[in-house]
Design a protein around this motif. Structure first.
Motif, PDB file in Angstrom:
ATOM      1  N   ASN A 217      47.466   2.511 -34.372  1.00 33.91           N
ATOM      2  CA  ASN A 217      48.143   2.535 -33.076  1.00 33.91           C
ATOM      3  C   ASN A 217      48.117   1.162 -32.426  1.00 33.91           C
ATOM      4  O   ASN A 217      49.125   0.695 -31.882  1.00 33.91           O
ATOM      5  CB  ASN A 217      47.485   3.574 -32.157  1.00 33.91           C
ATOM      6  CG  ASN A 217      47.709   5.001 -32.608  1.00 33.91           C
ATOM      7  OD1 ASN A 217      48.660   5.289 -33.339  1.00 33.91           O
ATOM      8  ND2 ASN A 217      46.840   5.904 -32.196  1.00 33.91           N
ATOM      9  N   GLU A 221      51.608  -1.804 -32.205  1.00 36.76           N
ATOM     10  CA  GLU A 221      52.015  -2.465 -30.968  1.00 36.76           C
ATOM     11  C   GLU A 221      51.788  -3.970 -31.049  1.00 36.76           C
ATOM     12  O   GLU A 221      52.650  -4.770 -30.659  1.00 36.76           O
ATOM     13  CB  GLU A 221      51.236  -1.860 -29.796  1.00 36.76           C
ATOM     14  CG  GLU A 221      51.585  -2.467 -28.447  1.00 36.76           C
ATOM     15  CD  GLU A 221      50.840  -1.809 -27.295  1.00 36.76           C
ATOM     16  OE1 GLU A 221      50.885  -2.368 -26.183  1.00 36.76           O
ATOM     17  OE2 GLU A 221      50.213  -0.749 -27.509  1.00 36.76           O
ATOM     18  N   GLN A 225      54.561  -7.099 -30.927  1.00 40.92           N
ATOM     19  CA  GLN A 225      54.457  -8.113 -29.886  1.00 40.92           C
ATOM     20  C   GLN A 225      54.400  -9.515 -30.474  1.00 40.92           C
ATOM     21  O   GLN A 225      54.981 -10.463 -29.929  1.00 40.92           O
ATOM     22  CB  GLN A 225      53.214  -7.861 -29.026  1.00 40.92           C
ATOM     23  CG  GLN A 225      53.324  -6.644 -28.119  1.00 40.92           C
ATOM     24  CD  GLN A 225      52.035  -6.381 -27.357  1.00 40.92           C
ATOM     25  OE1 GLN A 225      50.967  -6.913 -27.673  1.00 40.92           O
ATOM     26  NE2 GLN A 225      52.131  -5.544 -26.331  1.00 40.92           N
TER      27      GLN A 225
END
Length: 406
Positions: A217, A221, A225
């Motif tokens: 998780n 992300e 980014q």
């Protein structure tokens, strides 16, 4: 919805397709049912989730960063990234599920947690979590691994855990699991067996996966980014398979992301007993309370196995890995001892990061993918640091790599 695959398995009986379930004596199944119910309750409780999140951030040091290994990338012509689980408190991914299991044990009114350990990382993490929440802790460890992983044995003792040697068979991880199961069967009421991977009877493969899913998780992300895209390839070592499931789970619905699990080919993949490549060489069977791929001897019993990495020498594998293999969603390859040690020194000397020998298997496979011209970025789960392995590596390989004896 992202991670819908995650929520679809296992079924209510703990099966990932044909694999998993709970194959334990009836009297123990009653205790397992209590654990299942307790876990199903706490996984939805805001207070539990908030406490676990607080500990991950302020005790473990999460989120663990992603590091672009520029020197490796330049040498091998492919962008290689590392998910730095080695930077967690206690030095590996194991603390992620140990905190969850310790909090569960405390909520259930247990007095003690027990577990097996191979490389010692799970043992150190569980001893740490037990000390934090106020539980007794017994760790079962093979005599061979106790000698091999001495720094972690010392850490467990400092933390207040009792390290109990497994002295039968090859005296490694499988035997430690045998001993821990026997101790748990003798008293399942006052203690919780905090299984160290995505193995064992339901609900443990699901529960450990859920606690470890924080790895993927975060990585999903973080990587977007950093790069604006998802990684093209994920790579993680597989013994029982918890660090790999932790990384893979968040990406299972992303068809453009290839996933690679890396098993130990040991000394010789062609010789039974000289490797622990369960998914590559095994077949379905039942051991330690669950159905999965396993390595069997001529009598159909668990085969003796070997890996230079103490955390990988287990003759079975998590049932969800077996399911993903059969589906073709994850590919499973092998790395032998020599390749792992080469990668251990390569990462140390090019990036200043000393990996656990377990993690070095994943690094070696990533470098192999790059050399073979694999297109796109590679994200490696660096599941642990190599402090525990330094004495062993220098004793056996130091002269060869220009490092004097300690």
């Amino acid at each position: 919805m992202k991670n819908s695959f995650h929520h679809a398995v296992p079924d209510q009986h703990g099966y990932f397709g044909d694999y998993g379930g709970s194959y334990v004596p009836t009297e123990l199944q009653l205790i397992i049912d209590e654990i299942t119910l307790a876990y199903q309750q706490i996984r939805e409780e805001p207070a539990f989730l908030d406490e676990l999140s607080r500990l991950y951030r302020h005790f473990v040091g999460r989120p663990s960063p992603i590091f672009h290994a520029r020197n490796l990338s330049a040498r091998y012509g492919t962008d290689i990234y590392l998910k730095r689980e080695d930077l967690n408190h206690t030095g590996a991914h194991k603390i992620n599920h140990c905190l969850g299991e310790a909090l569960l044990a405390k909520k259930m009114g247990k007095k003690k947690v027990i577990a097996e350990t191979g490389a010692g990382q799970h043992g150190v993490a569980l001893a740490t979590a037990a000390a934090l929440v106020g539980l007794e802790c017994d760790i079962y460890m093979g005599e061979v691994d106790i000698a091999k992983e001495h720094p972690n044995v010392v850490r467990m003792g400092i933390l207040g855990a009792r390290v109990i040697p497994a002295t039968h068979g090859r005296k490694t991880l499988k035997e430690a699991v045998d001993a821990a199961f026997a101790a748990y069967l003798a008293d399942p009421h006052t203690q919780l067996y905090a299984i160290g991977s995505v193995v064992g009877p339901h609900p443990f493969p699901m529960m450990v996966r859920d606690f470890q899913s924080i790895i993927g998780n975060e990585a999903r992300e973080q990587f977007q980014q950093m790069t604006g895209a998802l990684p093209a390839n994920l790579v993680a070592c597989v013994g029982g398979g918890s660090n790999a499931m932790g990384l893979f789970t968040a990406f299972l619905d992303d068809a453009e992301v290839s996933m690679h699990g890396v098993e130990p080919a040991g000394r010789d993949l062609a010789t039974p007993g000289e490797h622990a490549a369960t998914l590559s060489q095994g077949e379905p069977g039942i051991m330690h309370g669950f159905k999965s791929y396993m390595l069997k001897d001529e009598q159909g019993e668990p085969q003796e196995v070997y890996s230079i990495a103490s955390g990988l020498d287990y003759p079975a594998v998590g049932p969800q890995h077996s399911y993903l293999k059969d589906l073709g969603r994850v590919s499973y390859g092998v790395i032998d001892d020599r390749q792992a040690i080469d990668a251990f020194f390569t990462l140390s000397r090019l990036e200043g990061i000393i990996p656990a020998i377990e993690s070095a298997h994943a690094v070696a496979y990533a470098l192999q993918l790059a050399e073979q011209g694999e297109r796109g970025s590679i994200l490696v789960n660096l599941s642990g640091r190599g402090d525990k392995d330094i004495d062993f590596v220098i004793k056996h390989f130091g002269a060869e790599y220009g490092v004097g004896s300690l």
